[in-house]
Design a protein around this motif. Structure first.
Motif, PDB file in Angstrom:
ATOM      1  N   GLY A   1       0.808  -1.210   0.000  1.00  0.00           N
ATOM      2  CA  GLY A   1       0.000   0.000   0.000  1.00  0.00           C
ATOM      3  C   GLY A   1       0.841   1.260   0.000  1.00  0.00           C
ATOM      4  N   SER A   2       0.156   2.396   0.041  1.00  0.00           N
ATOM      5  CA  SER A   2       0.753   3.734   0.060  1.00  0.00           C
ATOM      6  C   SER A   2       1.419   4.061  -1.283  1.00  0.00           C
ATOM      7  N   LYS A   3       1.838   5.311  -1.416  1.00  0.00           N
ATOM      8  CA  LYS A   3       2.532   5.752  -2.628  1.00  0.00           C
ATOM      9  C   LYS A   3       3.953   5.188  -2.641  1.00  0.00           C
ATOM     10  N   PRO A   4       4.572   5.127  -3.818  1.00  0.00           N
ATOM     11  CA  PRO A   4       5.949   4.622  -3.881  1.00  0.00           C
ATOM     12  C   PRO A   4       6.866   5.346  -2.895  1.00  0.00           C
ATOM     13  N   GLY A   5       7.603   4.565  -2.130  1.00  0.00           N
ATOM     14  CA  GLY A   5       8.560   5.110  -1.167  1.00  0.00           C
ATOM     15  C   GLY A   5       8.016   5.312   0.230  1.00  0.00           C
ATOM     16  N   VAL A   6       6.701   5.497   0.347  1.00  0.00           N
ATOM     17  CA  VAL A   6       6.117   5.809   1.660  1.00  0.00           C
ATOM     18  C   VAL A   6       6.127   4.592   2.586  1.00  0.00           C
ATOM     19  N   ALA A   7       5.691   3.436   2.071  1.00  0.00           N
ATOM     20  CA  ALA A   7       5.642   2.238   2.908  1.00  0.00           C
ATOM     21  C   ALA A   7       7.037   1.851   3.397  1.00  0.00           C
ATOM     22  N   GLU A   8       8.043   1.984   2.522  1.00  0.00           N
ATOM     23  CA  GLU A   8       9.400   1.626   2.927  1.00  0.00           C
ATOM     24  C   GLU A   8       9.930   2.610   3.970  1.00  0.00           C
ATOM     25  N   ARG A   9       9.548   3.881   3.845  1.00  0.00           N
ATOM     26  CA  ARG A   9       9.940   4.856   4.864  1.00  0.00           C
ATOM     27  C   ARG A   9       9.323   4.479   6.215  1.00  0.00           C
ATOM     28  N   GLY A  10       8.051   4.095   6.197  1.00  0.00           N
ATOM     29  CA  GLY A  10       7.396   3.649   7.424  1.00  0.00           C
ATOM     30  C   GLY A  10       8.043   2.394   7.982  1.00  0.00           C
TER      31      GLY A  10
ATOM     32  N   HIS B   1       4.552  -0.830  -2.917  1.00  0.00           N
ATOM     33  CA  HIS B   1       3.582   0.269  -2.979  1.00  0.00           C
ATOM     34  C   HIS B   1       2.261  -0.220  -3.585  1.00  0.00           C
ATOM     35  N   GLY B   2       1.201   0.546  -3.330  1.00  0.00           N
ATOM     36  CA  GLY B   2      -0.129   0.128  -3.758  1.00  0.00           C
ATOM     37  C   GLY B   2      -0.616   0.753  -5.044  1.00  0.00           C
ATOM     38  N   TYR B   3       0.251   1.497  -5.735  1.00  0.00           N
ATOM     39  CA  TYR B   3      -0.154   2.163  -6.970  1.00  0.00           C
ATOM     40  C   TYR B   3       0.130   1.241  -8.164  1.00  0.00           C
ATOM     41  N   ILE B   4      -0.665   0.170  -8.214  1.00  0.00           N
ATOM     42  CA  ILE B   4      -0.472  -0.857  -9.234  1.00  0.00           C
ATOM     43  C   ILE B   4      -1.709  -0.968 -10.111  1.00  0.00           C
TER      44      ILE B   4
ATOM     45  N   ARG C   1      -5.880  -4.938 -12.298  1.00  0.00           N
ATOM     46  CA  ARG C   1      -6.415  -6.076 -13.062  1.00  0.00           C
ATOM     47  C   ARG C   1      -5.680  -7.358 -12.673  1.00  0.00           C
ATOM     48  N   LYS C   2      -6.420  -8.431 -12.518  1.00  0.00           N
ATOM     49  CA  LYS C   2      -5.860  -9.682 -11.991  1.00  0.00           C
ATOM     50  C   LYS C   2      -4.659 -10.178 -12.780  1.00  0.00           C
ATOM     51  N   ASP C   3      -4.718 -10.057 -14.103  1.00  0.00           N
ATOM     52  CA  ASP C   3      -3.657 -10.609 -14.946  1.00  0.00           C
ATOM     53  C   ASP C   3      -2.631  -9.569 -15.381  1.00  0.00           C
ATOM     54  N   SER C   4      -2.679  -8.388 -14.788  1.00  0.00           N
ATOM     55  CA  SER C   4      -1.708  -7.360 -15.166  1.00  0.00           C
ATOM     56  C   SER C   4      -0.320  -7.743 -14.659  1.00  0.00           C
TER      57      SER C   4
END
Length: 256
Positions: free
Chosen positions: A112-121, A138-141, A144-147
């Motif tokens: 989850g979170s924007k790129p870099g934020v979760a790792e900072r946490g 990160h959660g900005y993906i 779609r299931k097959d993406s």
């Protein structure tokens, strides 16, 4: 350990404290079972009653704890013996959960979170709990299931083999992702974690904890993010108020 859930405002909730939720996670790991531990607040109630897919998600959830003091207060008015400590928000729970994970060797994966934020946490959590095993994505993906994004995310989770998977994409996106991918998720406890890591990382300011105890966190969040949250906090509660009045009237009718 399964308690009888309470039927409140058209949904089922489990009156659980932080320590009881930690015990649930320990139990899922001990049994090597996959349990969804969801939560309900005023926002989820509104979505639940308007979104069949959200109802499908909660039908699969093994537990749904209460994340919102207004639900505790409304439940009390409806005659349920709910306690203040049975309102559990991640701003409070995350520290106890990570302490438990560090002590017991649980592997945690946060999606989850924007790129870099979760790792900072995660870095902040590792500094506080030296033996904590935590990985992030990160959660900005592409949802779609097959993406390629989604398949890579599932592969990363499978490779890490987490005991605890925290999905913090906000409602209802996180619930949709779990529902769509459940059969391919390799984890024991699957938690819908909202903005948990955003708070830990300091990207979103954490409301003072006294406001949470008084049920006033919503006002702090509304002032912090008015554009994003005005509808949730100023319009949706009126729908929940109608549910509450309907339930009160039904109880009054039965008592006559």
């Amino acid at each position: 350990m399964k308690q009888t859930p309470l039927k409140l405002l058209g949904v089922q909730v489990d009156a659980l404290s932080i320590s009881e939720l930690n015990l649930l996670i320990a139990e899922s790991i001990k049994r090597n079972q996959k349990w969804i531990i969801a939560n309900h607040n005023l926002h989820s109630l509104h979505i639940y009653h308007h979104d069949p897919k959200m109802r499908s998600f909660y039908a699969l959830a093994d537990y749904a704890h209460i994340d919102g003091m207004p639900l505790i207060l409304l439940g009390r008015l409806l005659g349920f013996a709910l306690k203040r400590e049975q309102r559990v928000t991640y701003a409070d729970w995350v520290w106890s959960l990570m302490s438990e994970a560090a002590q017991k060797g649980w592997r945690v994966f946060y999606l989850g979170s924007k790129p870099g934020v979760a790792e900072r946490g995660a870095r902040i959590l590792r500094e506080k709990f030296a033996s904590l095993q935590i990985a992030t994505a990160h959660g900005y993906i592409d949802m779609r299931k097959d993406s390629q994004d989604n398949l890579a995310t599932l592969a990363a989770i499978k490779a890490y083999q987490p005991h605890v998977l925290m999905v913090g994409m906000g409602m209802p996106r996180q619930e949709y992702w779990i529902l769509n991918n459940l059969e391919h998720i390799h984890a024991n406890a699957i938690l819908t974690s909202g903005a948990c890591m955003d708070y830990v990382a300091g990207v979103v300011p954490t409301p003072p904890r006294w406001m949470g105890k008084l049920g006033l966190e919503w006002s702090y969040r509304l002032l912090s993010e008015p554009k994003r949250l005005w509808r949730r906090y100023l319009l949706e509660p009126w729908f929940v108020a109608r549910l509450f009045l309907r339930e009160m009237w039904a109880s009054y009718d039965q008592a006559r």
